[in-house]
Design a protein around this motif. Structure first.
Motif, PDB file in Angstrom:
ATOM      1  N   VAL A 154       0.877  -1.178   0.000  1.00 27.55           N
ATOM      2  CA  VAL A 154       0.000   0.000   0.000  1.00 27.55           C
ATOM      3  C   VAL A 154       0.910   1.222   0.000  1.00 27.55           C
ATOM      4  CG1 VAL A 154      -1.813   1.274   1.207  1.00 27.55           C
ATOM      5  CG2 VAL A 154      -1.788  -1.233   1.270  1.00 27.55           C
ATOM      6  N   ARG A 155       0.664   2.152  -0.908  1.00 24.70           N
ATOM      7  CA  ARG A 155       1.539   3.319  -1.000  1.00 24.70           C
ATOM      8  C   ARG A 155       1.440   4.174   0.257  1.00 24.70           C
ATOM      9  NH1 ARG A 155       1.284   6.848  -6.342  1.00 24.70           N
ATOM     10  NH2 ARG A 155       2.037   4.821  -7.097  1.00 24.70           N
ATOM     11  N   GLY A 156       0.234   4.344   0.808  1.00 21.90           N
ATOM     12  CA  GLY A 156       0.063   5.200   1.982  1.00 21.90           C
ATOM     13  C   GLY A 156      -0.117   6.643   1.604  1.00 21.90           C
ATOM     14  N   GLY A 157      -0.012   7.523   2.604  1.00 24.85           N
ATOM     15  CA  GLY A 157      -0.200   8.948   2.370  1.00 24.85           C
ATOM     16  C   GLY A 157      -1.173   9.542   3.359  1.00 24.85           C
ATOM     17  N   THR A 158      -1.820  10.620   2.941  1.00 27.23           N
ATOM     18  CA  THR A 158      -2.705  11.385   3.826  1.00 27.23           C
ATOM     19  C   THR A 158      -4.151  10.981   3.591  1.00 27.23           C
ATOM     20  OG1 THR A 158      -1.188  13.254   3.846  1.00 27.23           O
ATOM     21  CG2 THR A 158      -3.471  13.695   4.470  1.00 27.23           C
ATOM     22  N   VAL A 159      -4.887  10.792   4.680  1.00 27.33           N
ATOM     23  CA  VAL A 159      -6.315  10.506   4.601  1.00 27.33           C
ATOM     24  C   VAL A 159      -7.047  11.376   5.620  1.00 27.33           C
ATOM     25  CG1 VAL A 159      -6.143   8.146   3.747  1.00 27.33           C
ATOM     26  CG2 VAL A 159      -6.055   8.566   6.201  1.00 27.33           C
ATOM     27  N   VAL A 160      -8.273  11.739   5.278  1.00 25.68           N
ATOM     28  CA  VAL A 160      -9.144  12.507   6.168  1.00 25.68           C
ATOM     29  C   VAL A 160     -10.352  11.639   6.485  1.00 25.68           C
ATOM     30  CG1 VAL A 160     -10.533  14.587   6.450  1.00 25.68           C
ATOM     31  CG2 VAL A 160      -8.372  14.686   5.181  1.00 25.68           C
ATOM     32  N   VAL A 161     -10.635  11.457   7.774  1.00 24.38           N
ATOM     33  CA  VAL A 161     -11.780  10.645   8.190  1.00 24.38           C
ATOM     34  C   VAL A 161     -12.592  11.400   9.222  1.00 24.38           C
ATOM     35  CG1 VAL A 161     -10.590   8.461   7.754  1.00 24.38           C
ATOM     36  CG2 VAL A 161     -10.464   9.486  10.020  1.00 24.38           C
ATOM     37  N   ASP A 162     -13.857  11.038   9.314  1.00 28.26           N
ATOM     38  CA  ASP A 162     -14.714  11.485  10.401  1.00 28.26           C
ATOM     39  C   ASP A 162     -14.820  10.313  11.367  1.00 28.26           C
ATOM     40  OD1 ASP A 162     -16.679  12.206  12.172  1.00 28.26           O
ATOM     41  OD2 ASP A 162     -18.185  12.738  10.674  1.00 28.26           O
ATOM     42  N   ALA A 163     -14.071  10.378  12.458  1.00 27.43           N
ATOM     43  CA  ALA A 163     -14.021   9.277  13.423  1.00 27.43           C
ATOM     44  C   ALA A 163     -14.931   9.530  14.615  1.00 27.43           C
ATOM     45  CB  ALA A 163     -12.588   9.062  13.889  1.00 27.43           C
ATOM     46  N   TYR A 180       3.088   0.704   5.281  1.00 18.96           N
ATOM     47  CA  TYR A 180       2.807   1.326   3.992  1.00 18.96           C
ATOM     48  C   TYR A 180       4.069   2.028   3.487  1.00 18.96           C
ATOM     49  CZ  TYR A 180      -2.177   0.590   5.102  1.00 18.96           C
ATOM     50  OH  TYR A 180      -3.406   0.047   5.407  1.00 18.96           O
ATOM     51  N   ASP A 181       4.205   2.122   2.184  1.00 23.53           N
ATOM     52  CA  ASP A 181       5.426   2.668   1.591  1.00 23.53           C
ATOM     53  C   ASP A 181       5.755   4.057   2.128  1.00 23.53           C
ATOM     54  OD1 ASP A 181       5.353   0.366   0.090  1.00 23.53           O
ATOM     55  OD2 ASP A 181       4.646   1.341  -1.752  1.00 23.53           O
ATOM     56  N   ASP A 182       4.730   4.913   2.227  1.00 18.83           N
ATOM     57  CA  ASP A 182       4.922   6.287   2.693  1.00 18.83           C
ATOM     58  C   ASP A 182       4.366   6.520   4.092  1.00 18.83           C
ATOM     59  OD1 ASP A 182       6.057   6.891   0.210  1.00 18.83           O
ATOM     60  OD2 ASP A 182       4.111   7.425  -0.662  1.00 18.83           O
ATOM     61  N   GLY A 183       4.091   5.456   4.823  1.00 17.80           N
ATOM     62  CA  GLY A 183       3.440   5.628   6.116  1.00 17.80           C
ATOM     63  C   GLY A 183       2.025   6.127   5.933  1.00 17.80           C
ATOM     64  N   VAL A 184       1.468   6.719   6.974  1.00 21.40           N
ATOM     65  CA  VAL A 184       0.107   7.247   6.872  1.00 21.40           C
ATOM     66  C   VAL A 184      -0.030   8.477   7.752  1.00 21.40           C
ATOM     67  CG1 VAL A 184      -0.884   5.856   8.771  1.00 21.40           C
ATOM     68  CG2 VAL A 184      -2.345   6.574   6.872  1.00 21.40           C
ATOM     69  N   ASP A 185      -0.762   9.457   7.235  1.00 22.54           N
ATOM     70  CA  ASP A 185      -1.030  10.711   7.940  1.00 22.54           C
ATOM     71  C   ASP A 185      -2.544  10.814   8.047  1.00 22.54           C
ATOM     72  OD1 ASP A 185      -1.305  13.310   8.845  1.00 22.54           O
ATOM     73  OD2 ASP A 185       0.084  14.182   7.396  1.00 22.54           O
ATOM     74  N   VAL A 186      -3.072  10.567   9.245  1.00 22.07           N
ATOM     75  CA  VAL A 186      -4.522  10.480   9.463  1.00 22.07           C
ATOM     76  C   VAL A 186      -5.010  11.767  10.115  1.00 22.07           C
ATOM     77  CG1 VAL A 186      -6.399   9.165  10.517  1.00 22.07           C
ATOM     78  CG2 VAL A 186      -4.309   7.985   9.777  1.00 22.07           C
ATOM     79  N   ARG A 187      -5.990  12.374   9.490  1.00 28.50           N
ATOM     80  CA  ARG A 187      -6.550  13.625  10.007  1.00 28.50           C
ATOM     81  C   ARG A 187      -8.053  13.442  10.219  1.00 28.50           C
ATOM     82  NH1 ARG A 187      -3.066  18.056   6.440  1.00 28.50           N
ATOM     83  NH2 ARG A 187      -1.197  16.746   6.298  1.00 28.50           N
ATOM     84  N   HIS A 188      -8.494  13.818  11.402  1.00 31.57           N
ATOM     85  CA  HIS A 188      -9.918  13.725  11.734  1.00 31.57           C
ATOM     86  C   HIS A 188     -10.592  15.058  11.495  1.00 31.57           C
ATOM     87  CE1 HIS A 188     -13.660  13.350  13.935  1.00 31.57           C
ATOM     88  NE2 HIS A 188     -13.289  14.344  14.712  1.00 31.57           N
ATOM     89  N   GLU A 189     -11.747  15.018  10.811  1.00 29.96           N
ATOM     90  CA  GLU A 189     -12.586  16.193  10.649  1.00 29.96           C
ATOM     91  C   GLU A 189     -14.006  15.808  11.001  1.00 29.96           C
ATOM     92  OE1 GLU A 189     -12.257  17.912   6.776  1.00 29.96           O
ATOM     93  OE2 GLU A 189     -10.138  18.495   7.028  1.00 29.96           O
ATOM     94  N   GLY A 190     -14.580  16.486  11.987  1.00 28.01           N
ATOM     95  CA  GLY A 190     -15.936  16.183  12.421  1.00 28.01           C
ATOM     96  C   GLY A 190     -16.065  16.420  13.908  1.00 28.01           C
ATOM     97  N   PRO A 191     -17.201  16.000  14.494  1.00 31.77           N
ATOM     98  CA  PRO A 191     -17.368  16.114  15.953  1.00 31.77           C
ATOM     99  C   PRO A 191     -16.248  15.382  16.680  1.00 31.77           C
ATOM    100  CG  PRO A 191     -19.442  15.565  14.871  1.00 31.77           C
ATOM    101  CD  PRO A 191     -18.375  15.442  13.830  1.00 31.77           C
ATOM    102  N   PRO A 192     -16.079  15.655  17.975  1.00 33.08           N
ATOM    103  CA  PRO A 192     -14.950  15.065  18.708  1.00 33.08           C
ATOM    104  C   PRO A 192     -14.908  13.544  18.614  1.00 33.08           C
ATOM    105  CG  PRO A 192     -15.974  16.798  20.012  1.00 33.08           C
ATOM    106  CD  PRO A 192     -16.857  16.589  18.812  1.00 33.08           C
ATOM    107  N   VAL A 193     -13.690  13.022  18.549  1.00 34.93           N
ATOM    108  CA  VAL A 193     -13.477  11.573  18.501  1.00 34.93           C
ATOM    109  C   VAL A 193     -13.777  10.981  19.880  1.00 34.93           C
ATOM    110  CG1 VAL A 193     -11.816   9.733  18.069  1.00 34.93           C
ATOM    111  CG2 VAL A 193     -11.678  11.877  16.768  1.00 34.93           C
ATOM    112  N   PRO A 194     -14.609   9.938  19.960  1.00 33.88           N
ATOM    113  CA  PRO A 194     -14.872   9.307  21.253  1.00 33.88           C
ATOM    114  C   PRO A 194     -13.748   8.357  21.641  1.00 33.88           C
ATOM    115  CG  PRO A 194     -16.077   8.155  19.543  1.00 33.88           C
ATOM    116  CD  PRO A 194     -15.376   9.310  18.870  1.00 33.88           C
ATOM    117  N   SER A 195     -13.736   7.973  22.911  1.00 34.06           N
ATOM    118  CA  SER A 195     -12.839   6.908  23.383  1.00 34.06           C
ATOM    119  C   SER A 195     -11.383   7.160  23.033  1.00 34.06           C
ATOM    120  CB  SER A 195     -13.289   5.551  22.814  1.00 34.06           C
ATOM    121  OG  SER A 195     -14.631   5.291  23.132  1.00 34.06           O
ATOM    122  N   LEU A 196     -10.924   8.384  23.244  1.00 35.67           N
ATOM    123  CA  LEU A 196      -9.537   8.726  22.925  1.00 35.67           C
ATOM    124  C   LEU A 196      -8.502   7.838  23.624  1.00 35.67           C
ATOM    125  CD1 LEU A 196      -9.590  12.623  22.705  1.00 35.67           C
ATOM    126  CD2 LEU A 196      -9.045  11.023  20.858  1.00 35.67           C
TER     127      LEU A 196
END
Length: 420
Positions: A154-163, A180-196
């Motif tokens: 998997v090449r990897g890269g940046t992803v945006v999720v609503d968690a 993953y080849d390039d690792g992963v950069d995960v960004r959350h957009e949305g209401p607060p993430v539960p169960s931090l």
């Protein structure tokens, strides 16, 4: 007696004084197994939880190509080539449904995922959308069943999720990201993430296995590519599973000690120490672990359980037995757990006489006189925990399908009865 027959929950007629050893943490066990399966050598997972969820994870990783020996108390995991087609049974395990697909992309096979009928209603679409963004080949749709056609990398890269529906969406991507080849950069957009705390658990475990994780920015987690080192890891007791046992001390006026409670942990169940203190119990570390003593009538509480939502059923049961009102909020996300836990708790507690108002994100519970009756569990182990807590304080409570507790605690009913 069939598994669905109502089980007479034993009443605590005298103060319960007991010391218990609990099975290992499901959350830690399944993360440890998955990381071991993609590590740079064989690993040992000591005191692994042996339950349906963890055996499903072991079977899934074996199907992908690793070797997971679950024959002893300590499990060994040997990574293998992920080069064959496979069928993955997720059962009712959210960790299998969400954590394994990001790893399946490393296979060269065609990996089919499905699970129990109810599992087809649980959310996984955000994970699948993120993986498609990373150019993984995944069949259409956002629920079970689905198929991952792996490319061997998997090449990897940046992803945006609503968690906002589940912290597992973040953990799923982080756990596989170092491979993953390039690792992963995960960004959350949305209401607060539960169960931090569960994400903190994931990050800490990755770092312990040599992975660099940057979580310095709010709602962003960056995993650099690199080898995942093999480890010899001991699993802590499952602190969320401690909830009914510590509650037993609270409702009976006795003392229950949970052995080997860690003084520092990322487990959400550690919040029980503060919550039970606020409800009027004495909570202290002792030589054996953590001891909780009930001190008479329970006090209601006002709590935001957003970060520790899995504790809601047990806490709600205690609140229904308290002498003052309670308000539990911040847990709209538990409507998408094994069942809609807020609706289920409101329904079942009310059926036993509790005065409950269901809120969009929680419950209001006022003092009331409870009586016996059937407490339905909706195939949800945490609902069964709530039922046995009520049953310890009220005569005539029958818990339907108590065997659902095998998800995280095999033979729970026999163990519980032995304490009473």
């Amino acid at each position: 007696m069939t598994p669905l027959d109502p089980w007479p929950a034993p009443r605590a007629v005298v103060p319960v004084d007991a010391t218990v050893s609990l099975p290992g943490s499901k959350s830690l066990t399944n993360r440890a197994l998955l990381l071991a399966a993609i590590a740079d050598g064989p690993s040992v997972v000591r005191r692994a939880l042996r339950s349906r969820d963890t055996l499903l994870m072991a079977d899934a990783l074996t199907a992908l190509g690793s070797t997971v020996d679950t024959s002893g108390e300590d499990w060994t995991v040997t990574p293998g080539p992920f080069d064959a087609d496979a069928e993955i049974d997720c059962g009712l395990a959210g960790t299998v449904m969400r954590f394994v697909p990001p790893v399946a992309g490393l296979s060269t096979g065609k990996i089919d995922f499905d699970g129990d009928p109810h599992m087809r209603n649980r959310p996984v679409g955000e994970v699948l959308h993120a993986l498609r963004t990373l150019r993984m080949d995944i069949s259409a749709g956002d629920r079970l069943p689905f198929t991952v056609s792996g490319a061997g990398h998997v090449r990897g890269g940046t992803v945006v999720v609503d968690a906002s529906a589940s912290s597992q969406f973040i953990s799923a991507l982080l756990l596989a990201g170092a491979r993953y080849d390039d690792g992963v950069d995960v960004r959350h957009e949305g209401p607060p993430v539960p169960s931090l705390p569960h994400i903190e658990m994931t990050v800490e475990m990755l770092r312990e296995q040599g992975i660099t994780v940057d979580d310095s920015q709010k709602d962003r987690w960056k995993v650099l590519p690199g080898p995942i080192h093999a480890v010899d890891r001991a699993i802590e007791p499952d602190l969320s599973n401690a909830a009914p046992f510590l509650a037993l001390a609270a409702v009976s006026g006795g003392t229950v000690t949970v052995r080997d409670w860690p003084e520092r942990t990322t487990q959400a169940g550690d919040a029980l120490r503060e919550i039970l203190t606020r409800m009027g119990c004495t909570v202290e570390f002792v030589d054996d672990g953590l001891a909780v003593t009930g001190n008479g009538p329970l006090q209601g509480v006002e709590l935001d359980l957003h970060d520790v939502g899995e504790l809601t059923p047990a806490i709600a049961a205690l609140c229904a037995l308290a002498e003052t009102p309670s308000r539990l909020t911040g847990v709209a996300h538990i409507r998408a757990h094994e069942t809609d836990r807020l609706a289920a708790l409101a329904t079942e507690l009310t059926s036993l006489g509790a005065d409950v108002t269901e809120l969009p994100d929680g419950l209001e519970i006022r003092p009331a006189t409870l009586s016996g009756g059937v407490f339905h569990t909706y195939a949800d182990h945490r609902m069964a925990h709530a039922g046995v807590i009520i049953g310890a304080a009220i005569d005539g409570v029958l818990v339907e399908n108590v065997e659902t507790t095998s998800k995280t605690f095999p033979h729970f009913a026999d163990f519980w009865s032995g304490l009473l």
